[in-house]
Design an enzyme around this catalytic site. Structure first.
Site: not given
Ligand code: PMV
Length: 317
Positions: A108, A111, A114-116, A118, A156
């Site tokens: 999804p 959520a 890591g969609s953005s 990806a 990510d």
């Molecule tokens: O965007 P998310 O929900 O995958 O969170 C990223 C992880 C954080 O540590 C909160 C932010 C980061 O840039 O590392």
């Protein structure tokens, strides 16, 4: 290292490109402040396909039905996804017109999976190719991640481009780590959207206002990350749940949990999980739970609550 290629000689897109999603096992938020984080890639999260449009001057269009996403990369770029995509394409000297990019996603959006990252990794690979230098792809992804998240640590993008399980420390090369035995986790989307940028800003505010309280919490999350890595390397899964519980409560103390996430972690533990924590930015998004043995009762408890848990397997790489 390969000689740098002339990016301007690549006006076209490749036919398709893929990227992983991710779960952060432990270390989120603390990683923004210099502590380590462990992230596991979710293979097969996103595949993008590019086709030429009849009108070579039409803006690039990006359509991912599973994410309800259909944007055109036009001049105004109010939409953050459109802005991020167009900045990634521009960074890679890719085309901004004449292409339709469609995506098949198995995770999804928005959520914490890591969609953005990806999307931005796969988009960079559509321009640069699946075999492109990984650091080049990660750098391009970060251009888009900054549009989405303001101050991304880069974890990510690194795991979306690499897969496997990575130890990530800001400013250092991501390190693939040893996983002695496959680890099954239950991922539960809370179905509550949240903004990573807001959550990161909340922690920063707490650290700035209360450094003597908040900094030791970040250090403790870092210590939990080191201990988790050690257990992963030894295949000693039975103590990991305790570390996940520590991490969740520290994140809650830093202000990034929410009543629903606390409730879901509680439900996981009550239905047979050895531990549970929020994953990613918190405030919504997902939790991860470590089944003590059979995941079935944990899955059943969440399904009975009307949610759609998924089992993911963290693999040795
Ligand atoms: O965007 P998310 O929900 O995958 O969170 C990223 C992880 C954080 O540590 C909160 C932010 C980061 O840039 O590392």
């Amino acid at each position: 290292m390969n000689a740098p290629m002339d990016l301007r000689s690549r006006p076209a897109l490749f036919a398709s490109a893929r990227a992983c999603g991710k779960v952060i096992l432990v270390g989120e938020h603390a990683v923004v402040h210099g502590q380590p984080a462990l992230a596991a890639g979710l293979a097969g999260a996103l595949e993008l396909t590019a086709t030429r449009t009849a009108d070579a001057n039409a803006p690039v269009r990006v359509t991912i039905p599973a994410w309800d996403l259909d944007v055109e990369l036009r001049g105004d770029l109010e939409h953050p996804v459109a802005r991020a995509c167009s900045e990634v394409l521009a960074h890679c000297d890719g085309p901004l017109t004449g292409w339709h990019v469609t995506g098949t996603a198995t995770i999804p959006a928005r959520a914490g999976l890591g969609s953005s990252a990806a999307l931005t990794v796969a988009l960079a690979r559509l321009v640069l190719g699946e075999q492109a230098d990984r650091d080049e792809v990660i750098a391009a992804s970060m251009v888009g991640e900054r549009v989405f998240h303001g101050e991304p640590s880069g974890v990510d993008s690194a795991v979306a481009a690499t897969g496997g399980v990575l130890r990530f420390v800001r400013g250092q090369a991501p390190e693939p780590i040893r996983v002695a035995a496959p680890l099954q986790l239950v991922v539960v989307p809370s179905e509550v959207p949240r903004s990573t940028a807001d959550q990161v800003a909340r922690v920063r505010r707490n650290v700035e206002r209360w450094p003597t309280i908040a900094r030791p919490m970040l250090d403790a999350i870092g210590a939990a990350t080191d201990a988790f890595q050690d257990l992963l390397a030894r295949g000693a899964h039975e103590r990991m749940g305790e570390l996940m519980d520590f991490a969740h409560h520290l994140l809650a103390a830093l202000g990034v949990s929410s009543p629903i996430l606390d409730e879901l972690c509680h439900l996981a533990r009550a239905s047979g999980a050895a531990g549970a924590k929020l994953t990613g930015a918190g405030g919504g998004g997902c939790i991860i739970a470590l089944p003590a043995s059979d995941p079935a009762p944990v899955l059943a408890a969440f399904r009975a609550r009307g949610l759609a848990p998924i089992v993911v397997e963290v693999q040795p790489c």
